[in-house]
Motif scaffolding. Structure first.
Motif, PDB file in Angstrom:
ATOM      1  N   ALA A 133       0.828  -1.211   0.000  1.00 47.69           N
ATOM      2  CA  ALA A 133       0.000   0.000   0.000  1.00 47.69           C
ATOM      3  C   ALA A 133       0.863   1.262   0.000  1.00 47.69           C
ATOM      4  O   ALA A 133       0.520   2.251  -0.667  1.00 47.69           O
ATOM      5  CB  ALA A 133      -0.930  -0.013   1.203  1.00 47.69           C
ATOM      6  N   SER A 134       1.995   1.240   0.703  1.00 53.08           N
ATOM      7  CA  SER A 134       2.885   2.410   0.722  1.00 53.08           C
ATOM      8  C   SER A 134       3.530   2.630  -0.643  1.00 53.08           C
ATOM      9  O   SER A 134       3.671   3.773  -1.084  1.00 53.08           O
ATOM     10  CB  SER A 134       3.972   2.235   1.776  1.00 53.08           C
ATOM     11  N   ILE A 135       3.930   1.548  -1.278  1.00 51.95           N
ATOM     12  CA  ILE A 135       4.495   1.664  -2.629  1.00 51.95           C
ATOM     13  C   ILE A 135       3.448   2.208  -3.581  1.00 51.95           C
ATOM     14  O   ILE A 135       3.727   3.099  -4.395  1.00 51.95           O
ATOM     15  CB  ILE A 135       5.041   0.299  -3.115  1.00 51.95           C
ATOM     16  N   ARG A 136       2.247   1.707  -3.453  1.00 55.03           N
ATOM     17  CA  ARG A 136       1.149   2.196  -4.297  1.00 55.03           C
ATOM     18  C   ARG A 136       0.873   3.674  -4.036  1.00 55.03           C
ATOM     19  O   ARG A 136       0.637   4.443  -4.966  1.00 55.03           O
ATOM     20  CB  ARG A 136      -0.096   1.362  -4.022  1.00 55.03           C
ATOM     21  N   ALA A 137       0.920   4.082  -2.775  1.00 51.97           N
ATOM     22  CA  ALA A 137       0.705   5.499  -2.444  1.00 51.97           C
ATOM     23  C   ALA A 137       1.826   6.377  -2.989  1.00 51.97           C
ATOM     24  O   ALA A 137       1.591   7.529  -3.349  1.00 51.97           O
ATOM     25  CB  ALA A 137       0.590   5.673  -0.927  1.00 51.97           C
ATOM     26  N   LEU A 138       3.035   5.842  -3.051  1.00 55.30           N
ATOM     27  CA  LEU A 138       4.160   6.593  -3.608  1.00 55.30           C
ATOM     28  C   LEU A 138       3.998   6.748  -5.113  1.00 55.30           C
ATOM     29  O   LEU A 138       4.202   7.839  -5.658  1.00 55.30           O
ATOM     30  CB  LEU A 138       5.484   5.880  -3.291  1.00 55.30           C
ATOM     31  N   VAL A 139       3.594   5.682  -5.780  1.00 51.13           N
ATOM     32  CA  VAL A 139       3.465   5.691  -7.237  1.00 51.13           C
ATOM     33  C   VAL A 139       2.203   6.425  -7.675  1.00 51.13           C
ATOM     34  O   VAL A 139       2.235   7.208  -8.619  1.00 51.13           O
ATOM     35  CB  VAL A 139       3.472   4.239  -7.786  1.00 51.13           C
ATOM     36  N   PRO A 195      -0.384   8.569  -5.623  1.00 54.32           N
ATOM     37  CA  PRO A 195      -0.853   9.136  -4.349  1.00 54.32           C
ATOM     38  C   PRO A 195      -2.365   9.348  -4.263  1.00 54.32           C
ATOM     39  O   PRO A 195      -2.930   9.302  -3.178  1.00 54.32           O
ATOM     40  CB  PRO A 195      -0.126  10.471  -4.238  1.00 54.32           C
ATOM     41  N   ASP A 196      -3.038   9.554  -5.396  1.00 54.84           N
ATOM     42  CA  ASP A 196      -4.483   9.801  -5.368  1.00 54.84           C
ATOM     43  C   ASP A 196      -5.285   8.519  -5.205  1.00 54.84           C
ATOM     44  O   ASP A 196      -6.490   8.559  -4.985  1.00 54.84           O
ATOM     45  CB  ASP A 196      -4.935  10.506  -6.656  1.00 54.84           C
ATOM     46  N   ASP A 197      -4.617   7.363  -5.306  1.00 52.70           N
ATOM     47  CA  ASP A 197      -5.305   6.073  -5.269  1.00 52.70           C
ATOM     48  C   ASP A 197      -4.832   5.233  -4.085  1.00 52.70           C
ATOM     49  O   ASP A 197      -4.843   4.024  -4.132  1.00 52.70           O
ATOM     50  CB  ASP A 197      -5.036   5.333  -6.585  1.00 52.70           C
ATOM     51  N   ALA A 198      -4.396   5.885  -2.998  1.00 54.32           N
ATOM     52  CA  ALA A 198      -3.851   5.164  -1.838  1.00 54.32           C
ATOM     53  C   ALA A 198      -4.963   4.497  -1.045  1.00 54.32           C
ATOM     54  O   ALA A 198      -6.036   5.066  -0.871  1.00 54.32           O
ATOM     55  CB  ALA A 198      -3.089   6.124  -0.934  1.00 54.32           C
ATOM     56  N   PRO A 199      -4.730   3.277  -0.558  1.00 55.28           N
ATOM     57  CA  PRO A 199      -5.730   2.603   0.291  1.00 55.28           C
ATOM     58  C   PRO A 199      -5.990   3.392   1.564  1.00 55.28           C
ATOM     59  O   PRO A 199      -5.089   4.005   2.118  1.00 55.28           O
ATOM     60  CB  PRO A 199      -5.084   1.259   0.616  1.00 55.28           C
ATOM     61  N   SER A 200      -7.218   3.347   2.029  1.00 55.95           N
ATOM     62  CA  SER A 200      -7.601   4.143   3.198  1.00 55.95           C
ATOM     63  C   SER A 200      -6.882   3.694   4.469  1.00 55.95           C
ATOM     64  O   SER A 200      -6.671   4.487   5.365  1.00 55.95           O
ATOM     65  CB  SER A 200      -9.108   4.083   3.396  1.00 55.95           C
ATOM     66  N   ALA A 201      -6.521   2.424   4.580  1.00 57.98           N
ATOM     67  CA  ALA A 201      -5.858   1.941   5.794  1.00 57.98           C
ATOM     68  C   ALA A 201      -4.492   2.574   5.972  1.00 57.98           C
ATOM     69  O   ALA A 201      -3.989   2.703   7.077  1.00 57.98           O
ATOM     70  CB  ALA A 201      -5.716   0.424   5.754  1.00 57.98           C
ATOM     71  N   ILE A 202      -3.872   2.970   4.870  1.00 56.80           N
ATOM     72  CA  ILE A 202      -2.542   3.556   4.948  1.00 56.80           C
ATOM     73  C   ILE A 202      -2.637   5.073   5.045  1.00 56.80           C
ATOM     74  O   ILE A 202      -1.898   5.711   5.767  1.00 56.80           O
ATOM     75  CB  ILE A 202      -1.704   3.149   3.718  1.00 56.80           C
ATOM     76  N   SER A 203      -3.556   5.668   4.327  1.00 59.25           N
ATOM     77  CA  SER A 203      -3.622   7.126   4.313  1.00 59.25           C
ATOM     78  C   SER A 203      -4.165   7.697   5.613  1.00 59.25           C
ATOM     79  O   SER A 203      -3.850   8.808   5.974  1.00 59.25           O
ATOM     80  CB  SER A 203      -4.465   7.615   3.131  1.00 59.25           C
ATOM     81  N   GLN A 204      -4.972   6.916   6.323  1.00 60.36           N
ATOM     82  CA  GLN A 204      -5.486   7.383   7.620  1.00 60.36           C
ATOM     83  C   GLN A 204      -6.066   6.237   8.390  1.00 60.36           C
ATOM     84  O   GLN A 204      -6.511   5.253   7.837  1.00 60.36           O
ATOM     85  CB  GLN A 204      -6.555   8.462   7.409  1.00 60.36           C
ATOM     86  N   SER A 205      -6.059   6.361   9.687  1.00 66.01           N
ATOM     87  CA  SER A 205      -6.677   5.353  10.556  1.00 66.01           C
ATOM     88  C   SER A 205      -8.176   5.573  10.543  1.00 66.01           C
ATOM     89  O   SER A 205      -8.644   6.688  10.638  1.00 66.01           O
ATOM     90  CB  SER A 205      -6.173   5.551  11.977  1.00 66.01           C
ATOM     91  N   GLN A 206      -8.930   4.475  10.411  1.00 62.02           N
ATOM     92  CA  GLN A 206     -10.383   4.607  10.471  1.00 62.02           C
ATOM     93  C   GLN A 206     -10.890   3.637  11.493  1.00 62.02           C
ATOM     94  O   GLN A 206     -10.643   2.552  11.434  1.00 62.02           O
ATOM     95  CB  GLN A 206     -11.038   4.229   9.154  1.00 62.02           C
ATOM     96  N   GLY A 207     -11.577   3.765  12.350  1.00 58.63           N
ATOM     97  CA  GLY A 207     -12.132   2.843  13.317  1.00 58.63           C
ATOM     98  C   GLY A 207     -11.897   1.367  13.014  1.00 58.63           C
ATOM     99  O   GLY A 207     -11.128   1.018  12.174  1.00 58.63           O
ATOM    100  N   PRO A 208     -12.580   0.507  13.683  1.00 58.38           N
ATOM    101  CA  PRO A 208     -12.347  -0.925  13.566  1.00 58.38           C
ATOM    102  C   PRO A 208     -12.601  -1.515  12.178  1.00 58.38           C
ATOM    103  O   PRO A 208     -11.847  -2.333  11.728  1.00 58.38           O
ATOM    104  CB  PRO A 208     -13.305  -1.541  14.580  1.00 58.38           C
ATOM    105  N   ILE A 209     -13.641  -1.133  11.496  1.00 59.17           N
ATOM    106  CA  ILE A 209     -13.924  -1.730  10.195  1.00 59.17           C
ATOM    107  C   ILE A 209     -14.245  -0.625   9.196  1.00 59.17           C
ATOM    108  O   ILE A 209     -15.063   0.238   9.457  1.00 59.17           O
ATOM    109  CB  ILE A 209     -15.100  -2.725  10.270  1.00 59.17           C
ATOM    110  N   ALA A 210     -13.565  -0.676   8.056  1.00 57.32           N
ATOM    111  CA  ALA A 210     -13.762   0.348   7.039  1.00 57.32           C
ATOM    112  C   ALA A 210     -14.923   0.005   6.149  1.00 57.32           C
ATOM    113  O   ALA A 210     -15.204  -1.104   5.857  1.00 57.32           O
ATOM    114  CB  ALA A 210     -12.513   0.486   6.191  1.00 57.32           C
TER     115      ALA A 210
END
Length: 180
Positions: free
Chosen positions: A157-163, A165-180
């Motif tokens: 997910a970090s590699i994907r966010a680097l390549v 950035p507009d398509d980064a998974p939500s788990a990596i871009s920010q913490s969201q409660g227990p279930i997204a």
């Protein structure tokens, strides 16, 4: 990627809940055991092998929380310096940190696996309850394997966010409660 993210979140959450239940078990069993020691005069007694059970359940709980902690970026970090860096540099740092975390998780899990095999081969049992010690190691290994899976996902997910950035998974871009 959304299905993979949900599966990884579910794995990490399930492990964390199992670890929390192990801590609840430890707490209740300790209360019962201490109460039994205090009330021997009225016919109660401590839980046999209480320290062995605490030891095994604590090891399981610790390993069970690692995946959740990694997924939500809750490991120690020093942002006082990096918050002034450009976003692209922070994404590069995320990739490096996630690669190192995957390496650490892999080495930890591999060594834990070797320890489990060693305990299995030796046939060591606990002193009072006489359960095979490798059982506790195997329980911890479940959490360690989950940690590797989540660390690998975070690196991807970090590699994907680097390549992209507009398509980064939500788990990596920010913490969201227990279930997204």
């Amino acid at each position: 990627m959304a299905t993979l993210e949900k599966a990884v979140r579910y794995l990490a959450l399930t492990l964390a809940i199992a670890g929390g239940l192990a801590l609840i078990f430890i707490t209740l069993m300790t209360i019962v055991s201490i109460s039994g020691r205090a009330l021997v005069s009225v016919g109660l007694r401590p839980v046999p092998g209480d320290f062995e059970l605490v030891e095994a359940a604590t090891g399981f709980a610790v390993f069970s929380f690692l995946a959740w902690c990694q997924l939500n970026r809750e490991h120690a970090s020093v942002e006082i310096l990096t918050m002034r860096f450009p976003p692209v540099l922070n994404r590069v740092i995320d990739v490096l940190v996630d690669a190192l975390m995957l390496l650490v998780a892999g080495v930890l899990t591999y060594q834990h696996w070797l320890g489990t095999l060693d305990k299995l081969a030796y046939g060591e049992t606990s002193f009072i309850l006489r359960y095979p010690v490798w059982w506790a190691y195997a329980l911890g290994l479940v959490g360690a394997i989950g940690f590797v899976i989540v660390a690998a996902y975070c690196l991807i997910a970090s590699i994907r966010a680097l390549v992209r950035p507009d398509d980064a998974p939500s788990a990596i871009s920010q913490s969201q409660g227990p279930i997204a």
